[in-house]
Design a protein around this motif. Sequence first.
Motif, mmCIF file in Angstrom:
data_model
loop_
_atom_site.group_PDB
_atom_site.id
_atom_site.type_symbol
_atom_site.label_atom_id
_atom_site.label_comp_id
_atom_site.label_asym_id
_atom_site.label_seq_id
_atom_site.Cartn_x
_atom_site.Cartn_y
_atom_site.Cartn_z
ATOM 1 N N LEU A 35 0.746 -1.332 -0.017
ATOM 2 C CA LEU A 35 -0.050 0.159 -0.048
ATOM 3 C C LEU A 35 0.928 1.174 0.131
ATOM 4 O O LEU A 35 0.773 1.962 -0.740
ATOM 5 N N PHE A 36 1.863 1.383 0.948
ATOM 6 C CA PHE A 36 2.681 2.517 0.950
ATOM 7 C C PHE A 36 3.731 2.721 -0.224
ATOM 8 O O PHE A 36 3.470 3.820 -1.011
ATOM 9 N N ASN A 38 3.168 1.483 -3.452
ATOM 10 C CA ASN A 38 2.500 1.726 -4.713
ATOM 11 C C ASN A 38 1.592 3.095 -4.722
ATOM 12 O O ASN A 38 1.477 3.801 -5.805
ATOM 13 N N LEU A 39 1.261 3.482 -3.310
ATOM 14 C CA LEU A 39 0.640 4.772 -3.313
ATOM 15 C C LEU A 39 1.536 6.063 -3.607
ATOM 16 O O LEU A 39 1.300 6.911 -4.065
ATOM 17 N N VAL A 42 1.912 6.327 -7.400
ATOM 18 C CA VAL A 42 0.842 6.895 -7.861
ATOM 19 C C VAL A 42 0.673 8.342 -7.530
ATOM 20 O O VAL A 42 0.705 9.176 -8.496
ATOM 21 N N TRP A 43 1.161 8.791 -6.264
ATOM 22 C CA TRP A 43 1.195 10.170 -6.015
ATOM 23 C C TRP A 43 2.447 10.907 -6.807
ATOM 24 O O TRP A 43 2.042 12.107 -7.214
ATOM 25 N N PHE A 64 -1.659 1.469 -9.246
ATOM 26 C CA PHE A 64 -3.038 1.184 -8.911
ATOM 27 C C PHE A 64 -3.507 -0.191 -8.485
ATOM 28 O O PHE A 64 -4.165 -0.476 -7.662
ATOM 29 N N ALA A 67 -1.780 -1.688 -5.757
ATOM 30 C CA ALA A 67 -2.418 -1.215 -4.352
ATOM 31 C C ALA A 67 -3.755 -1.629 -4.043
ATOM 32 O O ALA A 67 -4.055 -1.957 -3.065
ATOM 33 N N ALA A 68 -4.523 -1.575 -5.030
ATOM 34 C CA ALA A 68 -5.858 -2.039 -5.000
ATOM 35 C C ALA A 68 -6.167 -3.518 -4.489
ATOM 36 O O ALA A 68 -6.816 -3.961 -3.609
ATOM 37 N N ALA A 71 -5.148 -3.889 -1.007
ATOM 38 C CA ALA A 71 -5.978 -3.515 -0.042
ATOM 39 C C ALA A 71 -7.211 -4.219 0.212
ATOM 40 O O ALA A 71 -7.732 -4.441 1.209
#
Length: 324
Positions: A35-36, A38-39, A42-43, A64, A67-68, A71
């Motif tokens: 999560l951390f 890949n976000l 993305v950012w 994305f 990360a999805a 999650a």
Amino acid sequence: MASNVTRNWTNQFAQPPWRVALWSVAYGSVLTVALFGNLVVVWIIVAHRRMRTVTNYFLLNSAFCDAAMAAFNTLINFIYAAHGDWYFGEAYCKFHNFFPVAAVFASIYSMTAIAMDRYMAIIHPLKPRLSATATKVVIVCIWVLAVVLAFPLCFYSTIRSLPRRTICYVAWPRPAEDSLMYHAIVSVLVYMLPLVVMGIAYTIIGVTLWGSEIPGDSSDNYHGQLRAKRKVVKMMIVVVVTFALCWLPYHVYFIVTGLNKQLNKRKSIQQVYLSVLWLAMSSTMYNPIIYCCLNNRLSPVVLQVQSGLQKGFPVVSFHPCIEL
């Protein structure tokens, strides 16, 4: 992705607390890092206009997806695989079985699109590249195909209440034949085919970049560009190889258990499934690490951003970290 194991689980698969705790740490680590990481990717691409290149759009789509999937599926998959009891209702059962196939398809074909983009840029540099609009159309097409491929899992997924537990499974019309055939199709389309395409593309690119140079061109600019191209290709090859290694045991597992249903009744199969599932889910966390380690422009940007935030000042300068 739905597990055929759960349909046959009984109380013999209850695990001692220490083993559940160890698996919880393993799966929790994957979830956190994926999560951390890949976000952050993305950012970086979304928040900075100059990062919105053709290749980075595909990287954004892949990040994305990873990360999805981390999650929405990693933790749920672990809970269900560890306990054999579905707690999340029929609607999420359908989504739970549908989304990983769609996400993995979209992610790996984004990597395939990057390979083809690199191929055109290096082997046919004079031909026009994809525009930003065309790239977005390609990504939409990838997602449409991903949804079509994964739709049978959504359509046939259901839950069933048993005396001691509830199960989430894919109720194929012909369970034995349909399940094996579908997993074979998924293995070909989501694993073998894109790996073959990327393998051929990167082999040709590698021969071109490492096997030939322009005679007489010894300028620093030429050699700098050549080194940069080689570094990008190395990074993407590592990404592809990592994906291949992480997902190979998972596909082999479903093919083997589909051919030999008796394996699903063995107590040890639960640990085998948790292991191959962890390895497959861990693929969602490696790409940001690879980008950071193999692209020497990533670490300075991250440090610069962190330093600016700590001081309370906006970061006014930015150097591309994933620019390909």
